[in-house]
Design an enzyme around this catalytic site. Structure first.
Site, PDB file in Angstrom:
ATOM      1  N   GLY A  61      37.723  37.322  43.881  1.00 22.30           N
ATOM      2  CA  GLY A  61      39.062  37.106  43.365  1.00 22.30           C
ATOM      3  C   GLY A  61      39.255  37.697  41.979  1.00 22.30           C
ATOM      4  O   GLY A  61      38.317  38.194  41.338  1.00 22.30           O
ATOM      5  N   HIS A  62      40.500  37.616  41.501  1.00 16.80           N
ATOM      6  CA  HIS A  62      40.816  38.218  40.204  1.00 16.80           C
ATOM      7  C   HIS A  62      40.033  37.545  39.072  1.00 16.80           C
ATOM      8  O   HIS A  62      39.817  36.346  39.064  1.00 16.80           O
ATOM      9  CB  HIS A  62      42.315  38.197  39.915  1.00 16.80           C
ATOM     10  CG  HIS A  62      42.971  36.862  40.045  1.00 16.80           C
ATOM     11  ND1 HIS A  62      44.301  36.732  40.297  1.00 16.80           N
ATOM     12  CD2 HIS A  62      42.498  35.597  39.962  1.00 16.80           C
ATOM     13  CE1 HIS A  62      44.623  35.461  40.351  1.00 16.80           C
ATOM     14  NE2 HIS A  62      43.541  34.749  40.145  1.00 16.80           N
ATOM     15  N   ASN A  63      39.583  38.384  38.159  1.00 15.23           N
ATOM     16  CA  ASN A  63      38.865  37.968  36.950  1.00 15.23           C
ATOM     17  C   ASN A  63      37.486  37.363  37.222  1.00 15.23           C
ATOM     18  O   ASN A  63      36.885  36.761  36.328  1.00 15.23           O
ATOM     19  CB  ASN A  63      39.698  36.993  36.111  1.00 15.23           C
ATOM     20  CG  ASN A  63      40.934  37.640  35.533  1.00 15.23           C
ATOM     21  OD1 ASN A  63      41.999  37.603  36.153  1.00 15.23           O
ATOM     22  ND2 ASN A  63      40.794  38.250  34.368  1.00 15.23           N
TER      23      ASN A  63
ATOM     24  N   SER B 266      38.274  33.895  38.443  1.00 11.90           N
ATOM     25  CA  SER B 266      37.767  33.526  37.113  1.00 11.90           C
ATOM     26  C   SER B 266      36.410  32.839  37.130  1.00 11.90           C
ATOM     27  O   SER B 266      35.977  32.314  36.099  1.00 11.90           O
ATOM     28  CB  SER B 266      38.784  32.649  36.362  1.00 11.90           C
ATOM     29  OG  SER B 266      39.998  33.346  36.177  1.00 11.90           O
TER      30      SER B 266
END
Length: 352
Positions: A243-245, A263
């Site tokens: 996922g993002h980050n 994250s």
């Protein structure tokens, strides 16, 4: 291409037991190897196959018991030595420096003269392709993306805009670097169109550091802001979702169908076995090992090994699994005890 066994030993640092002049022509599994093939044995499970093998030479661990008359190459790490030998017979693909006329290269893109771009690949505006990198058919390198030296991009890889791929990176077919992260803000009014999920711009990038390999159809989402990062030397199997980050430290091993939510940060040398699921915003310490299908819902300290859903220390999980197997017998025993208790109660109530 052929080598003598002595030559192979000098290449991988092994010790020959037997005929060092034996000519080796290839590599093969124990069951299929012939008198001029090299195979390897490091798992006791395959002892019978080792003893029955027709392989001319077998790479073994230093303490392996050797059948009489068997030629072997002893190595401190048999699997690693075999891998290096196999690479001698199956060297990496070398680029043929050319740009196919069927490729689509934007005038502002910079493709190194030693790189190879095959038919139907596309390189977008201001994109960079480094020296000796091979770009297979159907690859899309989008605007402003940068790909380093000695990379191998297999068919239908997509590297989205502004994302960065380091040196000596292998991207297997269909993997996507920098797809949009899954970010939406609920809008109850929807500007007159009714409630909706409002898309949060994914303005960051994805960074893949040097010596990474990413499997087929894996997806590395770009960051909402900043960067999603895959650390140096990390290896990612097929069908993995980051996922993002998300940030993966160096030298991690991420096995098939793992999903890591946004994250979350993994340290150095973390191992996630198949189908592990990790929720977002966690910290997973250096050297952590997560058993297959584990569900990780909290931070994991460096060096820990966890299994199960929700994840728990591996030793505790083994005990719980052992207890679980005993449940049918325990259930029968409880039912028998309950019947006996009912009989005792009935007898007591029937007495004057």
């Amino acid at each position: 291409m052929t080598f003598t066994l002595a030559e192979l030993a000098s290449r991988v640092g092994g010790e020959v037991v037997g005929d060092g002049a034996l000519v080796v022509e290839g590599v093969a599994p124990l069951e299929d190897a012939g008198p001029h093939d090299v195979s390897f044995f490091s798992n006791r499970k395959y002892r019978k196959a080792f003893e029955a093998s027709r392989a001319g030479v077998v790479v073994v661990e230093p303490d392996a018991e050797i059948p009489a008359g068997r030629t072997v190459l002893r190595a401190r790490n048999a699997y690693l030595a075999f891998a290096k030998i196999s690479t001698l017979f199956h060297p990496p693909q070398e680029p043929l420096p050319e740009i196919a006329p069927e490729a689509v290269i934007h005038p502002s893109a910079r493709v190194h003269p030693s790189a190879q771009v095959m038919p139907l690949a596309s390189i977008g505006p201001d994109a960079v392709i480094g020296a000796r990198t091979i770009v297979h058919p159907g690859v899309h390198v989008c605007e402003g993306a940068r790909v380093g030296e000695d990379c191998l991009l297999y068919p239908n890889v997509v590297i989205r805009e502004r994302c960065v791929v380091g040196n000596r990176v292998i991207l297997q077919p269909g993997c996507v670097i920098g797809s949009d992260g899954f970010g939406f803000a609920f809008d109850p009014d929807g500007e007159g169109h009714g409630p909706r999920h409002f898309k949060v711009p994914q303005a960051g990038i994805a960074v893949v550091e040097d010596d990474v390999e990413i499997g087929a159809n894996a997806c590395i989402d770009r960051a909402t802001l900043g960067a999603t990062r895959v650390g140096r030397g990390t290896k990612i199997d097929n069908l993995v979702q980051l996922g993002h980050n998300v940030e993966l430290g160096p030298l991690c091993l991420i096995v098939a169908q793992v999903g890591i939510a946004g994250s979350t940060k993994l340290g150095m040398g973390v191992v996630a076995a198949g189908q592990v699921g990790i929720i977002g915003h966690l910290n997973i310490g250096d050297g952590v090992k997560m058993g297959a299908q584990s569900g990780i819902a909290g931070d994991v300290a460096a060096g820990d090994t966890v299994s199960g859903t929700p994840a728990q220390p591996h030793a505790d999980w083994l005990r719980s699994q052992a207890a679980l197997r005993q449940l049918p017998d325990l259930r029968r025993e409880v039912k028998e005890l309950r019947r006996e208790l009912d009989r005792l109660r009935a007898g007591k109530e029937g007495k004057p």
